[in-house]
Enzyme design. Sequence first.
Site, PDB file in Angstrom:
ATOM      1  N   ASP A   1      -2.366   0.437   1.223  1.00 39.86           N
ATOM      2  CA  ASP A   1      -2.828  -0.013   2.541  1.00 39.86           C
ATOM      3  C   ASP A   1      -4.183   0.604   2.887  1.00 39.86           C
ATOM      4  OD1 ASP A   1      -0.416  -1.459   3.054  1.00 39.86           O
ATOM      5  OD2 ASP A   1       0.584   0.402   3.614  1.00 39.86           O
TER       6      ASP A   1
ATOM      7  N   ASP B   1      -3.684   4.506  -3.482  1.00 37.89           N
ATOM      8  CA  ASP B   1      -2.929   4.137  -2.295  1.00 37.89           C
ATOM      9  C   ASP B   1      -3.117   2.617  -2.147  1.00 37.89           C
ATOM     10  OD1 ASP B   1      -1.692   4.299   0.312  1.00 37.89           O
ATOM     11  OD2 ASP B   1      -3.706   4.136   1.168  1.00 37.89           O
TER      12      ASP B   1
HETATM   13  C1  BG6 Z   1       1.417   3.474   4.658  1.00 38.24           C
HETATM   14  C2  BG6 Z   1       0.578   3.081   5.847  1.00 38.24           C
HETATM   15  O1  BG6 Z   1       0.831   2.988   3.498  1.00 38.24           O
HETATM   16  O2  BG6 Z   1       2.730   2.954   4.772  1.00 38.24           O
HETATM   17  C3  BG6 Z   1       1.274   3.481   7.133  1.00 38.24           C
HETATM   18  O3  BG6 Z   1      -0.686   3.719   5.755  1.00 38.24           O
HETATM   19  C4  BG6 Z   1       2.688   2.939   7.168  1.00 38.24           C
HETATM   20  O4  BG6 Z   1       0.520   2.987   8.206  1.00 38.24           O
HETATM   21  C5  BG6 Z   1       3.436   3.390   5.922  1.00 38.24           C
HETATM   22  O5  BG6 Z   1       3.372   3.402   8.309  1.00 38.24           O
HETATM   23  C6  BG6 Z   1       4.883   2.879   5.856  1.00 38.24           C
HETATM   24  O6  BG6 Z   1       4.876   1.501   5.713  1.00 38.24           O
HETATM   25  P1  BG6 Z   1       6.186   0.590   5.851  1.00 38.24           P
HETATM   26  O7  BG6 Z   1       5.711  -0.738   5.322  1.00 38.24           O
HETATM   27  O8  BG6 Z   1       7.248   1.188   4.979  1.00 38.24           O
HETATM   28  O9  BG6 Z   1       6.557   0.575   7.274  1.00 38.24           O
HETATM   29 MG    MG Z   2      -3.742   3.853   3.170  1.00 41.24          MG
END
Ligand code: BG6
Ligand code: MG
Length: 213
Positions: free
Chosen positions: A12, A10
């Site tokens: 984030d 993953d």
């Molecule tokens: C995930 C995060 O990796 O991505 C979430 O943990 C986030 O918090 C999700 O909502 C979607 O991200 P984005 O950048 O498409 O809004």
């Molecule tokens: Mg994550």
Amino acid sequence: MSRFKAVIFDLDGVITDTARYHYLAWKRLADSQGVPFDEAANEHLKGIDRMGSLELILAGAAGNYTEAEKLALADQKNEHYKALIATMTPADLLPGAVETLDACRRDGLKIGLASVSKNAFSVLDSLGIRGKFDYVVDAATIERGKPDPEIFLKAARELGVSPADCLGVEDAVAGVASIKSAGMFALGIGDPEILTQADVVIPGLTQFKLQAY
Ligand code: BG6
Ligand code: MG
């Protein structure tokens, strides 16, 4: 030698601390709507895609929102988020991240990225590590976000490795659930009392030991 043939990460909260930026951006949006939101509530949003996260936040709202209003709010959050990640550089890699990717490469494992974030490619470029992955799932092609196994299964398929030979690495409850329902070994990053479904939990990638799993 590792018993795994691929490692699927993953992004984030695992490779870089963007989990914090997602929280700050959602907090700003929630405050603008007068909806209560704190770090404990944010724990349930980790790994959940943008619209899914918005639905969870708006569940605490007094009024109702039309689909168009929801899309506008999701856009606003994304603008807050993009402003926060605009200045990211390789210095924003979490400790141990590059060493872990390089150790997996040295051991001959395939390396994948399974993030539901539509900003993942841009974050990888800011961190300067896109080239370290054999395959990065494009979140725009995923129909069902985490905890559904779709994204981890897609990464494994594209890497040409069977799910049972994959190690998945996640900081989110929903992400660990996705890995487990894909039939993979789950390495959790964070708190074992939160990531109860993970096979092993470590505090961060500085503790990553491929041979131990
Ligand atoms: C995930 C995060 O990796 O991505 C979430 O943990 C986030 O918090 C999700 O909502 C979607 O991200 P984005 O950048 O498409 O809004
Ligand atoms: Mg994550």
